[in-house]
Design a protein around this motif. Structure first.
Motif, PDB file in Angstrom:
ATOM      1  N   LYS A  85      45.281  25.800  41.650  1.00 46.57           N
ATOM      2  CA  LYS A  85      45.072  26.562  40.425  1.00 46.57           C
ATOM      3  C   LYS A  85      46.235  26.297  39.477  1.00 46.57           C
ATOM      4  O   LYS A  85      47.396  26.338  39.879  1.00 46.57           O
ATOM      5  CB  LYS A  85      44.968  28.058  40.715  1.00 46.57           C
ATOM      6  CG  LYS A  85      43.837  28.424  41.647  1.00 46.57           C
ATOM      7  CD  LYS A  85      42.495  28.170  41.023  1.00 46.57           C
ATOM      8  CE  LYS A  85      41.379  28.621  41.949  1.00 46.57           C
ATOM      9  NZ  LYS A  85      40.075  28.323  41.450  1.00 46.57           N
ATOM     10  N   GLN A  89      47.056  32.998  33.934  1.00 48.21           N
ATOM     11  CA  GLN A  89      47.203  33.989  32.877  1.00 48.21           C
ATOM     12  C   GLN A  89      48.027  35.171  33.395  1.00 48.21           C
ATOM     13  O   GLN A  89      48.391  35.220  34.570  1.00 48.21           O
ATOM     14  CB  GLN A  89      45.819  34.464  32.421  1.00 48.21           C
ATOM     15  CG  GLN A  89      45.006  33.369  31.763  1.00 48.21           C
ATOM     16  CD  GLN A  89      43.641  33.869  31.335  1.00 48.21           C
ATOM     17  OE1 GLN A  89      43.147  34.876  31.830  1.00 48.21           O
ATOM     18  NE2 GLN A  89      43.035  33.160  30.399  1.00 48.21           N
ATOM     19  N   THR A  93      44.781  35.126  36.903  1.00 44.85           N
ATOM     20  CA  THR A  93      43.585  34.291  36.981  1.00 44.85           C
ATOM     21  C   THR A  93      43.910  32.919  36.391  1.00 44.85           C
ATOM     22  O   THR A  93      44.667  32.799  35.437  1.00 44.85           O
ATOM     23  CB  THR A  93      42.399  34.918  36.215  1.00 44.85           C
ATOM     24  OG1 THR A  93      42.768  35.086  34.852  1.00 44.85           O
ATOM     25  CG2 THR A  93      41.992  36.240  36.828  1.00 44.85           C
ATOM     26  N   ALA A  94      43.337  31.900  36.978  1.00 40.36           N
ATOM     27  CA  ALA A  94      43.579  30.535  36.523  1.00 40.36           C
ATOM     28  C   ALA A  94      42.520  30.129  35.509  1.00 40.36           C
ATOM     29  O   ALA A  94      41.345  30.467  35.650  1.00 40.36           O
ATOM     30  CB  ALA A  94      43.552  29.577  37.703  1.00 40.36           C
ATOM     31  N   VAL A  95      42.926  29.426  34.491  1.00 45.97           N
ATOM     32  CA  VAL A  95      41.977  28.902  33.512  1.00 45.97           C
ATOM     33  C   VAL A  95      41.816  27.392  33.665  1.00 45.97           C
ATOM     34  O   VAL A  95      40.958  26.792  33.039  1.00 45.97           O
ATOM     35  CB  VAL A  95      42.405  29.236  32.059  1.00 45.97           C
ATOM     36  CG1 VAL A  95      42.339  30.730  31.828  1.00 45.97           C
ATOM     37  CG2 VAL A  95      43.773  28.695  31.744  1.00 45.97           C
ATOM     38  N   ARG A  96      42.636  26.811  34.505  1.00 45.55           N
ATOM     39  CA  ARG A  96      42.593  25.372  34.742  1.00 45.55           C
ATOM     40  C   ARG A  96      42.864  25.128  36.226  1.00 45.55           C
ATOM     41  O   ARG A  96      43.619  25.854  36.864  1.00 45.55           O
ATOM     42  CB  ARG A  96      43.661  24.686  33.893  1.00 45.55           C
ATOM     43  CG  ARG A  96      43.523  23.226  33.800  1.00 45.55           C
ATOM     44  CD  ARG A  96      43.012  22.828  32.404  1.00 45.55           C
ATOM     45  NE  ARG A  96      42.998  21.381  32.296  1.00 45.55           N
ATOM     46  CZ  ARG A  96      41.898  20.681  32.226  1.00 45.55           C
ATOM     47  NH1 ARG A  96      40.739  21.274  32.182  1.00 45.55           N
ATOM     48  NH2 ARG A  96      41.937  19.388  32.147  1.00 45.55           N
ATOM     49  N   ASN A 128      38.436  22.799  33.882  1.00 46.92           N
ATOM     50  CA  ASN A 128      38.552  24.196  33.472  1.00 46.92           C
ATOM     51  C   ASN A 128      37.845  25.093  34.484  1.00 46.92           C
ATOM     52  O   ASN A 128      36.770  24.747  34.974  1.00 46.92           O
ATOM     53  CB  ASN A 128      37.932  24.420  32.092  1.00 46.92           C
ATOM     54  CG  ASN A 128      38.699  23.732  30.999  1.00 46.92           C
ATOM     55  OD1 ASN A 128      39.911  23.553  31.091  1.00 46.92           O
ATOM     56  ND2 ASN A 128      38.009  23.327  29.949  1.00 46.92           N
ATOM     57  N   THR A 129      38.435  26.225  34.775  1.00 41.42           N
ATOM     58  CA  THR A 129      37.747  27.203  35.612  1.00 41.42           C
ATOM     59  C   THR A 129      37.018  28.172  34.694  1.00 41.42           C
ATOM     60  O   THR A 129      37.550  28.575  33.662  1.00 41.42           O
ATOM     61  CB  THR A 129      38.741  27.969  36.511  1.00 41.42           C
ATOM     62  OG1 THR A 129      39.703  28.608  35.697  1.00 41.42           O
ATOM     63  CG2 THR A 129      39.422  27.041  37.486  1.00 41.42           C
ATOM     64  N   LEU A 130      35.822  28.522  35.080  1.00 44.04           N
ATOM     65  CA  LEU A 130      34.980  29.359  34.215  1.00 44.04           C
ATOM     66  C   LEU A 130      34.659  30.675  34.908  1.00 44.04           C
ATOM     67  O   LEU A 130      34.641  30.758  36.134  1.00 44.04           O
ATOM     68  CB  LEU A 130      33.702  28.602  33.875  1.00 44.04           C
ATOM     69  CG  LEU A 130      33.921  27.220  33.224  1.00 44.04           C
ATOM     70  CD1 LEU A 130      32.611  26.466  33.112  1.00 44.04           C
ATOM     71  CD2 LEU A 130      34.568  27.375  31.864  1.00 44.04           C
ATOM     72  N   GLU A 131      34.379  31.684  34.129  1.00 44.76           N
ATOM     73  CA  GLU A 131      34.079  33.004  34.682  1.00 44.76           C
ATOM     74  C   GLU A 131      32.651  33.101  35.212  1.00 44.76           C
ATOM     75  O   GLU A 131      32.401  33.802  36.182  1.00 44.76           O
ATOM     76  CB  GLU A 131      34.317  34.069  33.615  1.00 44.76           C
ATOM     77  CG  GLU A 131      35.773  34.258  33.276  1.00 44.76           C
ATOM     78  CD  GLU A 131      35.989  35.347  32.241  1.00 44.76           C
ATOM     79  OE1 GLU A 131      35.117  36.240  32.131  1.00 44.76           O
ATOM     80  OE2 GLU A 131      37.006  35.299  31.538  1.00 44.76           O
TER      81      GLU A 131
END
Length: 167
Positions: A85, A89, A93-96, A128-131
């Motif tokens: 990860k 943020q 939580t990871a965004v990438r 990118n990690t998505l919700e």
């Protein structure tokens, strides 16, 4: 000016022909092209879904005229992957993310069981990690597919280079 460019091109071609340069997938003066020698290699099954995908990619690249009936070599490959990860943020939580796929492989002579060539191929893919759950799954599958394509290209090139050396 054009004459000078043509002269430079001609000299470059002459220099390459004298240095022993040979095309990997083209015909040499005598013998079989490396691409045809790939047909002498049996690709062993690779466990797990990603292994199946990699094996299918390798089969597509190695066998231009059908699978070998009596192969001289066997290619054993294994696949492992690690996800990291990145870009955390404030709420952790990871965004990438980054996917590192590792594939050690060995080329084995069938008659003697001797390992004649071995190496390791790696691919590192960021995404990118998505919700949304489905979108996150598709994004990760796409990252795996890109990594496996890179690895299959690398393995094919390296094995073809080995086979092209006159093995």
């Amino acid at each position: 000016m054009r004459g000078l460019a043509a002269l430079a091109l001609g000299l470059s071609a002459a220099a390459l022909s004298g240095c022993g340069f040979q095309p990997l997938y083209g015909e040499k003066g005598v013998g079989t092209a490396a691409a045809e020698k790939l047909n002498d290699i049996d690709i062993s099954p690779i466990p797990d879904r990603e292994g199946q995908k990699l094996r299918n990619l390798l089969i597509d690249k190695f066998y231009t005229s059908g699978r070998p009936g009596n192969p001289r070599y066997r290619l054993d490959v294994s696949v492992s992957a690690v996800e990291q990860k990145l870009a955390l943020q404030k709420d952790a939580t990871a965004v990438r993310a980054q996917l590192l796929v590792n594939a050690p492989y060995r080329l084995i002579e069938v008659g003697s069981g001797k390992v004649v060539f071995q190496s390791n191929s790696r691919s590192m893919i960021s995404y990118n990690t998505l919700e949304q759950h489905y979108a996150a799954i598709v994004t990760m599958e796409n990252a795996y597919d890109r990594a496996l394509t890179d690895i299959s290209n690398d393995i094919t090139t390296r094995v073809a280079m080995y086979m092209g050396r006159g093995s």
